[in-house]
Design a protein around this motif. Structure first.
Motif, PDB file in Angstrom:
ATOM      1  N   PRO A  49      33.698  39.363  53.529  1.00 29.02           N
ATOM      2  CA  PRO A  49      34.449  40.363  52.737  1.00 29.02           C
ATOM      3  C   PRO A  49      35.750  39.818  52.180  1.00 29.02           C
ATOM      4  CG  PRO A  49      33.639  41.324  54.785  1.00 29.02           C
ATOM      5  CD  PRO A  49      33.441  39.838  54.902  1.00 29.02           C
ATOM      6  N   LEU A  50      36.500  39.084  53.021  1.00 32.70           N
ATOM      7  CA  LEU A  50      37.763  38.512  52.557  1.00 32.70           C
ATOM      8  C   LEU A  50      37.533  37.487  51.457  1.00 32.70           C
ATOM      9  CD1 LEU A  50      39.851  38.093  55.828  1.00 32.70           C
ATOM     10  CD2 LEU A  50      40.545  39.353  53.789  1.00 32.70           C
ATOM     11  N   SER A  51      36.491  36.684  51.615  1.00 34.75           N
ATOM     12  CA  SER A  51      36.178  35.677  50.599  1.00 34.75           C
ATOM     13  C   SER A  51      35.914  36.339  49.255  1.00 34.75           C
ATOM     14  CB  SER A  51      34.963  34.844  51.028  1.00 34.75           C
ATOM     15  OG  SER A  51      35.233  34.131  52.205  1.00 34.75           O
ATOM     16  N   LYS A  52      35.172  37.446  49.282  1.00 33.74           N
ATOM     17  CA  LYS A  52      34.871  38.147  48.039  1.00 33.74           C
ATOM     18  C   LYS A  52      36.149  38.703  47.404  1.00 33.74           C
ATOM     19  CE  LYS A  52      30.419  37.943  47.247  1.00 33.74           C
ATOM     20  NZ  LYS A  52      29.907  37.369  45.978  1.00 33.74           N
ATOM     21  N   CYS A  53      37.025  39.242  48.222  1.00 32.47           N
ATOM     22  CA  CYS A  53      38.283  39.794  47.696  1.00 32.47           C
ATOM     23  C   CYS A  53      39.147  38.701  47.080  1.00 32.47           C
ATOM     24  CB  CYS A  53      39.053  40.503  48.810  1.00 32.47           C
ATOM     25  SG  CYS A  53      38.272  42.010  49.398  1.00 32.47           S
ATOM     26  N   ILE A  54      39.275  37.585  47.786  1.00 34.75           N
ATOM     27  CA  ILE A  54      40.095  36.478  47.284  1.00 34.75           C
ATOM     28  C   ILE A  54      39.488  35.910  46.014  1.00 34.75           C
ATOM     29  CG2 ILE A  54      40.875  34.141  47.824  1.00 34.75           C
ATOM     30  CD1 ILE A  54      41.067  35.059  50.780  1.00 34.75           C
ATOM     31  N   LEU A  55      38.147  35.836  45.989  1.00 35.77           N
ATOM     32  CA  LEU A  55      37.471  35.288  44.813  1.00 35.77           C
ATOM     33  C   LEU A  55      37.675  36.194  43.599  1.00 35.77           C
ATOM     34  CD1 LEU A  55      35.672  33.021  43.762  1.00 35.77           C
ATOM     35  CD2 LEU A  55      33.683  34.382  44.409  1.00 35.77           C
ATOM     36  N   GLU A  56      37.655  37.493  43.805  1.00 38.08           N
ATOM     37  CA  GLU A  56      37.856  38.421  42.695  1.00 38.08           C
ATOM     38  C   GLU A  56      39.215  38.209  42.040  1.00 38.08           C
ATOM     39  OE1 GLU A  56      37.266  42.350  44.061  1.00 38.08           O
ATOM     40  OE2 GLU A  56      35.115  42.106  44.427  1.00 38.08           O
ATOM     41  N   LYS A  57      40.196  37.822  42.850  1.00 40.47           N
ATOM     42  CA  LYS A  57      41.537  37.586  42.309  1.00 40.47           C
ATOM     43  C   LYS A  57      41.516  36.432  41.305  1.00 40.47           C
ATOM     44  CE  LYS A  57      45.113  38.526  44.714  1.00 40.47           C
ATOM     45  NZ  LYS A  57      45.834  39.417  43.779  1.00 40.47           N
ATOM     46  N   CYS A  58      40.601  35.487  41.481  1.00 32.14           N
ATOM     47  CA  CYS A  58      40.516  34.335  40.564  1.00 32.14           C
ATOM     48  C   CYS A  58      39.869  34.727  39.242  1.00 32.14           C
ATOM     49  CB  CYS A  58      39.719  33.202  41.213  1.00 32.14           C
ATOM     50  SG  CYS A  58      40.467  32.567  42.730  1.00 32.14           S
ATOM     51  N   GLU A  59      39.121  35.834  39.226  1.00 31.14           N
ATOM     52  CA  GLU A  59      38.536  36.379  37.999  1.00 31.14           C
ATOM     53  C   GLU A  59      37.781  35.326  37.184  1.00 31.14           C
ATOM     54  OE1 GLU A  59      40.850  39.090  35.675  1.00 31.14           O
ATOM     55  OE2 GLU A  59      42.230  39.429  37.324  1.00 31.14           O
ATOM     56  N   GLY A  60      37.024  34.466  37.854  1.00 36.00           N
ATOM     57  CA  GLY A  60      36.176  33.523  37.145  1.00 36.00           C
ATOM     58  C   GLY A  60      36.888  32.336  36.543  1.00 36.00           C
ATOM     59  N   LEU A  61      38.170  32.148  36.851  1.00 36.69           N
ATOM     60  CA  LEU A  61      38.929  31.021  36.304  1.00 36.69           C
ATOM     61  C   LEU A  61      38.685  29.794  37.181  1.00 36.69           C
ATOM     62  CD1 LEU A  61      41.018  30.215  34.125  1.00 36.69           C
ATOM     63  CD2 LEU A  61      42.799  30.747  35.774  1.00 36.69           C
ATOM     64  N   PRO A  62      38.006  28.749  36.664  1.00 39.06           N
ATOM     65  CA  PRO A  62      37.650  27.602  37.511  1.00 39.06           C
ATOM     66  C   PRO A  62      38.850  26.960  38.194  1.00 39.06           C
ATOM     67  CG  PRO A  62      36.456  27.514  35.438  1.00 39.06           C
ATOM     68  CD  PRO A  62      37.446  28.625  35.303  1.00 39.06           C
ATOM     69  N   LEU A  63      39.923  26.786  37.457  1.00 47.07           N
ATOM     70  CA  LEU A  63      41.109  26.154  38.027  1.00 47.07           C
ATOM     71  C   LEU A  63      41.643  26.950  39.212  1.00 47.07           C
ATOM     72  CD1 LEU A  63      43.285  23.932  37.757  1.00 47.07           C
ATOM     73  CD2 LEU A  63      44.532  25.489  36.253  1.00 47.07           C
ATOM     74  N   ALA A  64      41.651  28.264  39.074  1.00 49.34           N
ATOM     75  CA  ALA A  64      42.147  29.113  40.163  1.00 49.34           C
ATOM     76  C   ALA A  64      41.230  29.045  41.375  1.00 49.34           C
ATOM     77  CB  ALA A  64      42.268  30.553  39.679  1.00 49.34           C
ATOM     78  N   ILE A  65      39.918  29.004  41.128  1.00 51.22           N
ATOM     79  CA  ILE A  65      38.962  28.940  42.242  1.00 51.22           C
ATOM     80  C   ILE A  65      39.107  27.628  42.990  1.00 51.22           C
ATOM     81  CG2 ILE A  65      36.511  28.936  42.854  1.00 51.22           C
ATOM     82  CD1 ILE A  65      36.038  30.735  40.402  1.00 51.22           C
ATOM     83  N   VAL A  66      39.256  26.540  42.243  1.00 49.38           N
ATOM     84  CA  VAL A  66      39.426  25.224  42.880  1.00 49.38           C
ATOM     85  C   VAL A  66      40.701  25.201  43.713  1.00 49.38           C
ATOM     86  CG1 VAL A  66      39.862  22.783  42.418  1.00 49.38           C
ATOM     87  CG2 VAL A  66      38.063  23.988  41.164  1.00 49.38           C
ATOM     88  N   ALA A  67      41.797  25.718  43.155  1.00 50.83           N
ATOM     89  CA  ALA A  67      43.059  25.721  43.886  1.00 50.83           C
ATOM     90  C   ALA A  67      42.972  26.617  45.118  1.00 50.83           C
ATOM     91  CB  ALA A  67      44.188  26.183  42.968  1.00 50.83           C
ATOM     92  N   MET A  68      42.419  27.796  44.953  1.00 47.88           N
ATOM     93  CA  MET A  68      42.274  28.707  46.080  1.00 47.88           C
ATOM     94  C   MET A  68      41.370  28.106  47.142  1.00 47.88           C
ATOM     95  SD  MET A  68      43.429  31.711  47.006  1.00 47.88           S
ATOM     96  CE  MET A  68      43.791  32.698  45.561  1.00 47.88           C
ATOM     97  N   GLY A  69      40.289  27.450  46.681  1.00 47.44           N
ATOM     98  CA  GLY A  69      39.375  26.807  47.622  1.00 47.44           C
ATOM     99  C   GLY A  69      40.040  25.703  48.404  1.00 47.44           C
TER     100      GLY A  69
END
Length: 1442
Positions: free
Chosen positions: A68-88
């Motif tokens: 659940p937390l992963s999904k919430c955090i991922l939604e914050k990135c809104e499909g932006l690859p750079l944000a997903i990589v940084a968050m990851g």
């Protein structure tokens, strides 16, 4: 531009690829060369999840607790690859603990500032910010005060910017600023107007975090905090609780609230209004009944919004706000403004109306201290007006109004309504209309269309309401170059309108209320939507509507039935065909792709565990496959209700109602949207398919198996007896080669047991050669044979021949065979998975008549039996540990052999019970608990969250892998069948037939030639049983499976797999892709969600609380349901929503209080199983005859007959022409008799003869006169397996060849297993006709014979296991000859009053285990009391163990 000069157009096809963040630059660069512009889209949800898991979990699955937390955090990135990589990268460095991840999720704004993982992303994102000119920077930073994911209205933002003095006073400048931010990709468009202009906007979540930081750095704005005295803007979100109580608000320039409903706001308002420098006060939605008096002290105020409050009065003090530019009173109760508002010389925007975002005032005379004036005249002085709305305009004011409008040169929107519908709007005096007018709405009677309207070249929207024009207005309007929306509501008195070719070139939306309409070819080429409303005389679609090739939507509101009823095929819209004509082909295409995906999944799934990247991709493939299934099922549901056969019938007959156009458009859109995802899947297919061939099985799975071989015998429990048994089998004197198989489920201790036997001193001495080989799933025959050779040569201390490494498999086998020819050998083959593996190895093993042995372990009982068969070897089945052995092992692992502490005793027993005697489960459970504190609370938490522990606790890792090896070895069709079992409750006995029918309804089975689906399903179930994945709970009298269950720990494993694959969930529906929702015990814990719309299956178990209407509508919201099992639910009638489920294949209302099946049952054209057992339904409607796919009808109540001493089924009255339901396989119980219908009358038993697919038939209430008809029908039922016939009364003769002696055809029933004869009253001994039946196992005779004696002759009834004799009134003696009934286990006598001694020859029944005597003479039962121990049954039956 400077680079452009250096690039020649050399006519050689040269290309320039350019990337930019600015959309305007992209467009400008392409313009000159007529190039193309590609806009980067955000990653899809699936793509985002894949990238996230790859970065955070290195491609493996997300741990369930973190999902659940992963999904919430991922939604914050809104499909932006750079944000997903940084968050990851950031999260990958964190401990995988919920608390730490939750903290990161709660304060994501702090992480980009403080965490190095975000530094690169921050720099990239802020490059666009730093590139802005100062005036755009400040405008962008101001957006930080709006809540996350908030849709910001353009006009509100513009007015706020102006009030803050970020923009010079012109709204156009502010709009240009906003468009600039959009073009630079810093602000996103949320919604647009009909002509494509921005209406609302938002900011990407991560970019918002950046500008929040910058806003904080520069003290521009803060949210729910005011501790810094230099803050210029305070935004209050949701609540006042976190707002700092401070005097620092005295320096505020701006105060905005969002969603604050706290009543304490009234008392706190003075604190926020302490700043006399406020310019912006936005209190929209605040719980206020009046404007606070302090507001009128804010002389600098420029923007005041009370929108959505309960304010009803504006005081005269409003005059003090001399700098006010915007006053927003929309959605308030204010109906009048004070005259003092005229002092507000800077007021630019006055909003006081529900519908329009501009000034709406009433026309008329205004009285004041200096006399009176006219509203419409005064309006002419407001030369800066852009938007104006005026109501109650009278004819006499027309000229003055036109004069005023001529002065409003900047007007862009005009809304004018007359005082009454019949009042004429006199607008002809207007000599020139405002040239920038974009929106015009006229409400009231017009003598003729104003002459100035055709000159409005900027006009986009035009509404004419109640105009009652006599002349056709279209001629004056058709040339308007920018008109996109045209609405006529009672605007024209004529009977028809004609849209001529070439007219209305940009029109997109048309609203009409008139009689008829004609569209010429070439008119309205871009029209997308038509709305007809309350046109009572329109009885046909517009003529020429087929020319509207871009039409997407046609709505008919309050129109005549003649038009709205299903339309004829020839009048279907050409627009529909143009837009959707390819739906059939597209659906065929994606269905073909779905089949390819399923084929790949069946091949790749087994390899996924050792390849995390492949596992993630498989999940993506499965999600796309689910979406395709949804689309195809929705296609059938919404569109394919045609009258032709086939899945994809001709589209020109799919829709017979115009209102389905929207549905078809939606499905077409879904197909078009999924096509790129399908293409992406197949682009990746080659990479994964190529890589999968080299996949290596994770060797760590085998390391733990070898570890089991090192366990000391002193650490083992319950091994002595099976060890002695196996040793006795392999060291006996039989000289031939023997195979001894040891079979059991994974983790049952097979390997450990065989290892201890193999290492036993007696075994070592008995054999000369010893070889141990672990086969496993991934073995290669050449490698295995080489291992055998290496061990054989090592044992005799000889070098292995050098040629062995290059030998082919047949040469290796010859070498082994030659070596073993002169030796007594013992070979252990541990973990055999396929019979072909054994067949490949056994060729190398000579039968040298020296007493050699092969010990083999397997999880598959079929393999165990087959391997033993040829050598007449033995099979040993691993038993679960006894409760005592389980407790000993548990205490040894958890408490190091000491006693269990008393407080932990109840929970310890629960854990031991959960393991159900499985050694590997016991060891894993013990290892887990041994690391926990010995506190009741912690142990209780482990018990409650055992499923999560199995996934995340390393102590269970070995056990999980061992158990799941059996799962991964399954073919795909068995995997989904096994995983489906997870929806049944823990420790639940699953009835075989129920499970089989549910599998069939779900479509899990592969069609096999020559077999029914039920037979295929039973084979699947037996396969799972033989593979030790499903356990037999109860069997029938002939030993066939009746009920089954799953080991508790194995169930936990498949629950996890079911969750991973979104197949089934229990009491939860939060994932939109769940296929099955199982409700256990209560509906209270069910998630209130809209995601049930994708369910395929809804079974309930033990739900005792009556379902509410809301819960029924929620659960039945999925019209794609195939399985609906409501057995035991507290229902009095079938919910009406059930009959909307046209995909339904399985419907069970067993055990409910339902009494009536309505005619709506006809809608279930796909129904296969109808289970109404133990309901109060006594007849079925004739409409059921339309259910041509119906295979199983169960409609009966079983009642105990005191007179007969047996259970009798009470059935139902058959509908007329029952024989039309030709697919029926099971029919229970049906009453014989005459049936009357619309076509006359017919006989039930005659109709039965037409049901040639029947396997099971139960008939009640049969009369003698129907005997010959029944016999005639039975002869036609060549597939019949079970027949029950009961007469209407005990004394009614069953005329089945008169039954004076046994029917002549009974002795020919070589497959007969069970026979019951009730009240037959035969005169001749029936045993002579039955004794030779080769498969007969059960005989139940109730008042079946009138004679005095029965003799079971030698050699007769060779397979009989159970014999019941009841109410034999004349019977005196029973004789059993030696050799009769050699396998009989049970005899039961009941109410045979003349039998006063035990059967003669009873001693010959050497396998007899049970003798029951019920209501028998005391002369018989009394002597037995002293000879054996009697056990008294509830029905006073005396049962003696024999």
């Amino acid at each position: 531009m400077s680079m452009d000069i250096a690039l020649p157009d050399n006519s050689h096809g040269s290309r320039v690829l350019l990337t930019t963040r600015n959309v305007n630059i992209a467009s400008a660069c392409c313009l000159k060369t007529r190039g193309r512009k590609y806009t980067m889209n955000a990653l899809s949800q699936e793509e985002s999840w894949t990238l996230f898991c790859r970065k955070v979990f290195q491609g493996t699955d997300c741990p369930q607790p973190l999902y659940p937390l992963s999904k919430c955090i991922l939604e914050k990135c809104e499909g932006l690859p750079l944000a997903i990589v940084a968050m990851g990268g950031f999260l990958a460095a964190k401990d995988r603990r919920i608390a730490e991840w939750a903290m990161a999720g709660r304060r994501p704004g702090e992480e980009p500032e403080s965490n190095d993982q975000f530094e690169f992303m921050t720099r990239i994102l802020l490059l666009s910010y730093f590139d802005l000119p100062y005036h755009l920077k400040i405008c962008l930073l101001y957006l930080s005060v709006f809540p996350e994911d908030y849709e910001i209205e353009k006009m509100r933002l513009i007015r706020l910017w102006i009030a803050e003095e970020f923009v010079q006073t012109l709204e156009e400048v502010a709009e240009n600023y906003l468009n600039n931010l959009v073009n630079r990709s810093l602000v996103q468009v949320a919604r647009t107007t009909i002509d494509g202009r921005l209406k609302t906007c938002r900011v990407h979540d991560l970019l918002r975090e950046m500008i929040v930081i910058k806003s904080r750095e520069q003290s521009i704005g803060t949210i729910n905090s005011g501790q810094d005295a230099k803050w210029r803007c305070l935004a209050i979100h949701d609540s006042l609780e976190n707002v700092h109580k401070s005097e620092s608000y005295s320096r505020l320039r701006s105060l905005l609230i969002f969603g604050v409903v706290n009543p304490l706001f009234k008392s706190s308002i003075s604190m926020f209004l302490s700043s006399q420098l406020l310019k912006v006060l936005d209190l929209r939605g605040a719980p206020l009944e009046k404007i606070p008096s302090l507001v009128f002290t804010l002389i600098h105020l420029r923007y005041l919004s009370m929108r959505g409050t309960n304010v009803s009065f504006v005081p005269k003090s409003i005059r003090k706000l001399r700098n006010l530019e915007t006053l927003d009173l929309k959605y308030t109760c204010v109906t009048e403004l004070p005259a003092e508002i005229l002092r507000l010389r800077k007021l630019r925007h006055l909003l006081r109306n529900y519908r329009y975002d501009y000034v709406t005032i009433e026309a008329g005379e205004i009285n004041g201290r200096n006399g009176s004036c006219n509203t419409v005249t005064e309006i002419g002085k407001l030369t800066q007006l852009r938007r104006l709305g005026i109501t109650k305009l009278r004819s006499k004011d027309g000229m003055d109004f036109c004069s005023s409008i001529e002065k409003l040169t900047k007007l862009s929107s005009l809304f004018v309504y007359s005082a009454a519908e019949h009042e004429i709007l006199d607008l002809q005096s207007l000599s020139s209309a405002p040239q920038f007018l974009r929106t015009l709405e006229l409400g009231g009677r017009l003598e003729k269309l104003p002459h100035w309207i055709p000159s409005l070249h900027s006009l986009v929207t035009l509404w004419l309401c109640y105009s009652q024009l006599g002349d056709d207005p279209l001629q004056s309007l058709e040339a308007l170059p920018n008109l996109e929306l045209l609405g006529f509501l009672q605007a024209y008195e004529g009977e028809s309108l004609t849209f001529k070719a070439g007219g209305f070139q940009r029109l997109k939306v048309l609203w009409l209320r008139l009689r008829s309409l004609t569209v010429e070819d070439g008119a309205m080429p871009h029209l997308e939507e038509i709305y007809f409303h309350n046109c009572k005389l329109v009885d046909e679609l517009p003529l020429g509507i087929q020319h509207l090739t871009n039409l997407q939507f046609l709505r008919l509101d309050d129109m005549p039935d003649k038009l709205t009823m299903p339309l004829q095929v020839q009048v279907l819209l050409h627009a529909e065909k143009s837009l959707l004509g390819g739906v059939r082909e597209e659906a065929e295409h994606i269905r073909a792709k779905l089949e390819q995906m399923r084929a790949f999944l069946s091949k790749a799934d087994a390899k996924a565990e050792s390849d995390p990247q492949l596992k993630v991709w498989i999940k993506q493939v499965r999600n796309v496959a689910y979406d395709i299934e949804d689309i195809l099922d929705e296609f059938i549901l919404r569109l394919a209700n045609n009258h032709r056969n086939g899945f994809f019938g001709s589209l020109d007959r799919i829709t017979r109602c115009v209102e389905k156009i929207k549905a078809r458009h939606q499905i077409a859109s879904k197909i078009h949207r999924i096509r790129p995802r399908i293409d992406d899947i197949f682009q990746d297919y080659g990479r994964f398919d190529h890589g999968s061939s080299s996949t290596v099985i994770d060797n760590s799975w085998l390391d733990h198996r070898w570890d089991a071989l090192l366990i000391e015998e002193a650490d083992l429990v319950g091994i002595e007896q099976p060890k002695r048994q196996l040793i006795s089998w392999i060291v006996n004197d039989d000289s031939g080669l023997k195979v001894v198989s040891v079979a059991g489920m994974g983790g049952s201790g097979k390997t450990t047991l065989v290892k201890k036997v193999y290492e036993d001193t007696e075994v070592k001495r008995h054999f000369q050669s010893h070889v141990w080989i672990t086969v496993s799933q991934s073995f290669k025959i050449e490698e295995l044979l080489k291992q055998v050779i290496q061990q054989l040569f090592a044992e005799v201390k000889q070098p292995v021949p050098q040629l062995v490494e290059t030998m082919a498999s047949h040469s290796l086998k010859e070498l082994i065979k030659e070596f073993l020819q002169q030796s007594r050998y013992v070979l252990v083959l541990d973990d055999v998975w396929k019979l072909s593996d054994w067949n490949a190895i056994q060729i190398a093993l000579p039968d040298n008549s020296r007493g050699s042995r092969v010990l083999l372990t397997t999880r598959d009982f079929d393999i165990a039996s087959a391997c033993c068969f040829k050598t007449l070897g033995q099979k040993y089945t691993m038993n679960a540990l006894s409760p005592e052995e389980s407790w000993t092992l548990f205490c040894r692992k958890v408490f190091q052999g000491t006693d269990c502490p008393r407080p932990l005793y109840p929970l310890s027993k629960c854990f031991v019970g959960k393991c159900e005697g499985s050694p590997v489960a016991m060891v894993a459970m013990g290892g887990c608990l041994a690391t926990k504190d010995r506190g009741v609370e912690e142990w209780d938490m482990v018990w409650r969250s055992l499923g999560d522990e199995l996934e995340s606790n390393d102590q269970f890792g070995f056990m999980t892998r061992i158990l799941l090896l059996s799962y991964f070895a399954l073919p795909s069709h068995l995997k989904v069948c096994l995983v489906y079992v997870s929806v049944f409750p823990e420790d639940y006995e699953i009835w075989k037939k129920r499970l089989i029918r549910m599998w069939i309804a779900e479509g899990f089975l592969q069609v096999r030639e020559g077999k029914t689906l039920e037979e295929v399903a039973e084979q699947y179930l037996n396969n799972l049983v033989n593979r030790s994945l499903v356990q037999v709970a109860r069997t029938t009298f002939v030993g066939r499976l009746r009920t089954c269950r799953v080991h508790d720990i194995m169930r936990e494993m498949i629950v996890i797999k079911s969750r991973e694959q979104s197949i089934g969930t229990i009491n939860s529906g939060q994932d939109a892709k769940w296929r099955c929702l199982a409700i256990h015990a209560s509906v209270e814990n069910i998630h209130q969600s809209e995601t049930y719309s994708r369910l395929r299956s809804l079974p309930t178990f033990g739900v005792v609380d009556p379902p509410s209407k809301s819960s029924i509508s929620m659960f039945l919201s999925s019209r794609l349901l195939k399985v609906l099992d409501l057995r035991g639910a507290r229902l009095e009638k079938i919910p009406s929503l059930v009959f909307t489920l046209i995909h339904l294949r399985y419907l069970s209302l067993r055990g409910t209080n339902v009494r009536l099946v309505p005619k709506s049952i006809r809608k279930f054209r796909n129904l296969e199983t109808l289970d109404l057992q133990d309901t109060y339904v006594t007849e079925l409607p004739a409409k059921i005859l339309r259910l041509h796919k119906l295979r199983h009808v169960l409609l009966y109540r079983v009642e105990f007959s005191e007179n007969s001493g047996i259970y009798i089924g009470r059935g139902f009255r058959a509908p007329y022409t029952l024989g039309d339901v030709i697919s029926l396989q099971k029919l229970c119980y049906i009453e014989a008799g005459e049936i009357t219908g619309s076509g006359g009358s017919c006989n039930t038993v005659t109709e039965i003869g037409k049901l040639t697919q029947l396997r099971i038939l139960r008939i009640t209430e049969l009369r003698r006169k129907y005997g010959s008809d029944l016999c005639s029908s039975i002869e036609k039922l060549t597939n019949l397996r079970s027949l029950y016939v009961h007469s209407v009364a005990d004394d009614e003769i069953l005329d089945v060849q008169s039954l004076s002696s046994a029917p002549q055809w009974i002795p020919s029933l070589h497959s007969l297993v069970k026979i019951w004869l009730y009240h037959s009253q035969l005169g001749d001994d029936p045993l002579q006709s039955l004794e030779a039946l080769p498969n007969l196992q059960v005989i139940k005779f109730i008042q079946a014979y009138e004679g005095e004696s029965l003799t079971f002759k030698a050699g007769g009834f060779q397979r009989l296991k159970e014999l019941v004799l009841t109410k034999f009134k004349g019977l005196r003696s029973v004789t059993v000859e030696d050799g009769a009934m050699p396998h009989l286990k049970k005899i039961r006598f009941r109410d045979c009053k003349l039998v006063d001694e035990l059967p003669s020859g009873l001693q010959h029944l050497t396998n007899l285990q049970f003798l029951g005597l019920v209501d028998m003479p005391d002369k018989l039962t009394a002597p037995l009391q002293g000879q054996v121990t009697a056990k008294m049954a509830a029905d006073h039956e005396r049962r003696w163990p024999v």
